[in-house]
Design a protein around this motif. Structure first.
Motif: not given
Length: 280
Positions: A24-25, A30-33, A48-51
């Motif tokens: 949940a970054t 996440y966009d890069e991944l 993950n929905s929450v970190p």
């Protein structure tokens, strides 16, 4: 850094399937991944929905292993985003160890890369402190109240019967699991622990996975031989003791951790090796 590490892994093991879990970054990781995964069909990206954070790392790792266990892989390699898998010889050596010693978990176990014996006493203490049904977790700068028996406690008796010593494990920066071991963990229900509130537990992810491995009767195996040049150099804290040139000179196949300025320098120096074809 996360994408760069994945590029090294994909180069070293071009036929591998890669599972990535974003915690949940919110910093653009996440966009890069996601962009990387869209270009690579072998990459399976989840989030993950929450970190879970550092103290919830066990839930994250068990979730990925549970996802991967849906396919009967021969071998699963777990590594942190500050570890590099440099060449395919890592898999060849690990597989040979499994063929010799049986299925299980292989990595920096009793012997560190520098040939010294590892000390499991801090992890042994964590297990002992974790078992009481109420307490406070202090780890990674976080304090959390934990109430109730740890969900993994039902696996402890079987692990002890199979020779498990409290706190023993292979370092979590990079380790390998035999496919049969992952399937045994799935069958036993151990991987379902990712659904449990493990965030406030003391026992670290690598020690928890090792407990599970012993609970199904499988082995913990050293990737290195203290009498030879280390094959992998996996340690807990920076700084990394070797330069990029020394890593290549000694034929080291996996390294951890590569954080900070030194890590950036080593990764940059090793990047040209990605242009060299790899044959598996």
């Amino acid at each position: 850094m996360a994408v760069e590490v994945l590029e090294f892994a994909a180069h070293a093991l071009p036929a591998a399937t890669i599972f990535v879990l974003d915690d949940a970054t919110s910093d653009g990781t996440y966009d890069e991944l996601k962009r990387y995964a869209e270009r690579r069909s072998e990459v399976h990206l989840s989030r993950n929905s929450v970190p879970n954070g550092f103290i919830g790392l066990s839930r994250s790792v068990l979730r990925v292993l549970h996802e991967a266990s849906g396919t009967p892989f021969d071998l699963i390699i777990k590594f942190d985003p500050d570890a590099l898998l440099i060449h395919a010889a890592y898999v060849e050596r690990i597989w040979a160890l499994f063929q010799e010693q049986g299925p299980g978990m292989a990595g920096s176990y009793r012997i560190s890369a520098d040939g010294k014996h590892r000390d499991f006493s801090p992890h042994r203490r964590d297990v002992l402190l974790d078992i009481p049904p109420i307490g406070v977790t202090r780890r990674g700068g976080w304090n959390a109240l934990r109430v109730g028996w740890p969900a993994y406690i039902r696996y402890l008796p079987a692990a002890l019967r199979n020779g498990y010593q409290l706190g023993e494990h292979c370092l979590g920066g990079m380790y390998a699991l035999h496919g049969a071991t992952v399937q045994a963990l799935r069958t036993s229900g151990f991987l379902d622990l990712h659904r449990q509130p493990l965030n406030a537990r003391l026992v670290a992810e690598d020690a928890l996975v090792a407990l599970g491995v012993k609970s199904v009767g499988h082995a913990l195996i050293d990737a290195n031989n203290p009498k030879t040049t280390p094959f992998t150099w996996v340690q807990y804290r920076p700084p990394f003791p070797l330069s990029a040139a020394e890593i290549l000179q000694h034929g080291i196949a996996a390294v951890h951790p590569l954080k900070g300025e030194q890590g950036r320098e080593i990764r940059a120096a090793l990047r040209p090796n990605l242009e060299t074809p790899v044959h598996v």
